[in-house]
Each structure stands twice: as structure tokens, then as C-alpha cells.
Write a protein that holds these residues in place. Sequence first.
Motif, PDB file in Angstrom:
ATOM      1  N   ARG B   4       0.872  -1.110  -0.112  1.00 38.46           N
ATOM      2  CA  ARG B   4      -0.066  -0.066  -0.099  1.00 38.46           C
ATOM      3  C   ARG B   4       0.977   1.244   0.092  1.00 38.46           C
ATOM      4  NH1 ARG B   4      -4.777   1.131   4.110  1.00 38.46           N
ATOM      5  NH2 ARG B   4      -5.981  -0.419   2.882  1.00 38.46           N
ATOM      6  N   HIS B   6       0.954   5.299   0.303  1.00 43.05           N
ATOM      7  CA  HIS B   6       0.035   6.787   0.493  1.00 43.05           C
ATOM      8  C   HIS B   6       1.144   7.723  -0.172  1.00 43.05           C
ATOM      9  CE1 HIS B   6      -1.800   5.350   4.224  1.00 43.05           C
ATOM     10  NE2 HIS B   6      -2.095   4.600   3.418  1.00 43.05           N
ATOM     11  N   VAL B   7       0.301   8.438  -0.971  1.00 43.00           N
ATOM     12  CA  VAL B   7       1.076   9.811  -1.755  1.00 43.00           C
ATOM     13  C   VAL B   7       0.383  10.841  -1.288  1.00 43.00           C
ATOM     14  CG1 VAL B   7       1.756  10.910  -3.736  1.00 43.00           C
ATOM     15  CG2 VAL B   7       1.568   8.352  -3.590  1.00 43.00           C
ATOM     16  N   LYS B  40      -3.423  10.235  -2.299  1.00 43.28           N
ATOM     17  CA  LYS B  40      -3.718   9.079  -3.046  1.00 43.28           C
ATOM     18  C   LYS B  40      -3.500   7.851  -2.253  1.00 43.28           C
ATOM     19  CE  LYS B  40      -1.512  10.297  -6.596  1.00 43.28           C
ATOM     20  NZ  LYS B  40      -0.570  10.365  -7.824  1.00 43.28           N
ATOM     21  N   ILE B  41      -4.215   6.684  -2.264  1.00 38.50           N
ATOM     22  CA  ILE B  41      -3.824   5.492  -1.715  1.00 38.50           C
ATOM     23  C   ILE B  41      -3.536   4.590  -3.103  1.00 38.50           C
ATOM     24  CG2 ILE B  41      -4.014   3.493  -0.396  1.00 38.50           C
ATOM     25  CD1 ILE B  41      -6.502   5.138   0.638  1.00 38.50           C
ATOM     26  N   ILE B  42      -2.601   4.076  -3.321  1.00 40.51           N
ATOM     27  CA  ILE B  42      -2.475   2.932  -4.119  1.00 40.51           C
ATOM     28  C   ILE B  42      -2.155   1.575  -3.760  1.00 40.51           C
ATOM     29  CG2 ILE B  42      -1.430   2.342  -6.549  1.00 40.51           C
ATOM     30  CD1 ILE B  42      -0.428   5.447  -6.387  1.00 40.51           C
ATOM     31  N   GLU B  43      -3.287   0.557  -4.052  1.00 37.70           N
ATOM     32  CA  GLU B  43      -2.835  -0.699  -3.347  1.00 37.70           C
ATOM     33  C   GLU B  43      -2.355  -1.701  -4.466  1.00 37.70           C
ATOM     34  OE1 GLU B  43      -6.053  -0.921   0.300  1.00 37.70           O
ATOM     35  OE2 GLU B  43      -6.507  -2.035  -1.509  1.00 37.70           O
ATOM     36  N   LEU B  44      -1.344  -2.476  -4.138  1.00 35.64           N
ATOM     37  CA  LEU B  44      -0.731  -3.267  -5.384  1.00 35.64           C
ATOM     38  C   LEU B  44      -0.737  -4.646  -4.866  1.00 35.64           C
ATOM     39  CD1 LEU B  44       2.233  -0.705  -5.473  1.00 35.64           C
ATOM     40  CD2 LEU B  44       0.836  -1.123  -7.676  1.00 35.64           C
ATOM     41  N   ASP B  45      -0.938  -5.634  -5.691  1.00 36.76           N
ATOM     42  CA  ASP B  45      -1.206  -7.064  -5.679  1.00 36.76           C
ATOM     43  C   ASP B  45       0.329  -7.529  -6.303  1.00 36.76           C
ATOM     44  OD1 ASP B  45      -2.352  -8.831  -4.341  1.00 36.76           O
ATOM     45  OD2 ASP B  45      -4.339  -8.468  -5.315  1.00 36.76           O
ATOM     46  N   LEU B  46       1.229  -8.123  -5.585  1.00 39.17           N
ATOM     47  CA  LEU B  46       2.166  -8.141  -6.080  1.00 39.17           C
ATOM     48  C   LEU B  46       2.555 -10.045  -5.865  1.00 39.17           C
ATOM     49  CD1 LEU B  46       4.580  -5.766  -4.264  1.00 39.17           C
ATOM     50  CD2 LEU B  46       3.688  -5.659  -6.698  1.00 39.17           C
ATOM     51  N   THR B  47       3.156 -10.431  -7.084  1.00 40.44           N
ATOM     52  CA  THR B  47       3.591 -11.734  -7.113  1.00 40.44           C
ATOM     53  C   THR B  47       4.787 -11.915  -6.131  1.00 40.44           C
ATOM     54  OG1 THR B  47       4.878 -11.365  -9.175  1.00 40.44           O
ATOM     55  CG2 THR B  47       2.610 -12.324  -9.043  1.00 40.44           C
ATOM     56  N   MET B  61       9.045   2.143  -7.970  1.00 39.11           N
ATOM     57  CA  MET B  61       7.761   2.120  -8.652  1.00 39.11           C
ATOM     58  C   MET B  61       7.250   3.739  -8.245  1.00 39.11           C
ATOM     59  SD  MET B  61       5.206  -1.086  -8.188  1.00 39.11           S
ATOM     60  CE  MET B  61       5.835  -2.568  -8.865  1.00 39.11           C
ATOM     61  N   LEU B  66       4.699   6.572  -9.655  1.00 36.03           N
ATOM     62  CA  LEU B  66       3.433   6.551  -8.470  1.00 36.03           C
ATOM     63  C   LEU B  66       3.386   8.092  -7.974  1.00 36.03           C
ATOM     64  CD1 LEU B  66       3.305   3.185  -7.065  1.00 36.03           C
ATOM     65  CD2 LEU B  66       2.350   3.908  -9.055  1.00 36.03           C
TER      66      LEU B  66
END
Lengths: 79, 79
Positions: B4, B6-7, B40-47, B61, B66
Amino acid sequence: MKARVHVMLKNGVLDPQGEAVRHALGSLGFDGVEGVRQGKIIELDLTETDPGKAKETVTEMCEKLLANTVIESYSVEIA
Amino acid sequence: MKARVHVMLKNGVLDPQGEAVRHALGSLGFDGVEGVRQGKIIELDLTETDPGKAKETVTEMCEKLLANTVIESYSVEIA
């Protein structure tokens, strides 16, 4: 007293902005990103000093203005 | 692995969006709001499964895409 509100699109609601970020990350060579969701943070500076009352007020603000509860979910943090 | 980001706009950078929210809250009768900042919140799903490496990748990133580090600050949380 500070309050922080997180507003995210509900699961199942399409997030074109997040999708665009995912695509852009792929173009930059970042592999292994399975999904991206983008949301909002709103930080509020309140004169209220009681944490319980502050949380109640901010929740009301979310219901009335800060979040579109049809498609968005929110959480309130008091700090 | 979920990350997650936070920007937020840096302190001192004008935030017209936050200012608009503050004004709208005032119009709705919410007094006692001294300031509002929106981010902004950006939630990333990573492998990626290693938390250290994931944090490193997400920080890269942020630097590249971002966040606009001239006017924005970011924080990365790995969960």
C-alpha cells in the motif's frame, strides 16, 4: 486532533485508474504486478478534542460528502 | 503480497482539492475543520513473496511513476 479517512472503490467496482497504473507499470518493466486499486486519503485537522466525538463527526462527513457510499467504502482513523 | 502506497502533497504545496473539501464541509454545517489535505492510496497486488524485495520494488515504482517527488511525498507499507 487529526483524522484520516481512507476511501476505496468497493470490490467488484471497475477501477480504470488503477488499471491504467498497472498498465503503465508493466510498460516500465515492472513485472509481477497482479492488480492495482487506487483510492483517496483525506486528512482532516479538527478542533474537536474528544476522539469518540471526532470519529462520529468524521463518519458523518464521509456519509454526506467524502465518500460515495454506493460504490466506495471508507474507514476513519483518529490520531 | 500486498503493498500500500500513500502519496500526499508535501507541506507547503498548495492543495486546492483539499481546500475545496474544507469549504464544502463548512457549507454543510461542519464547523471546527481547520485544514484538509487530500492524497492518494495505491494498493498493489504483487507476485513477489519476499517483503524486503517487495518494498524495494515498490519504492522504485514510486520514484519512477506513482509519485511526483518534486511536490509529493510517499510512504510504502507491505502487508
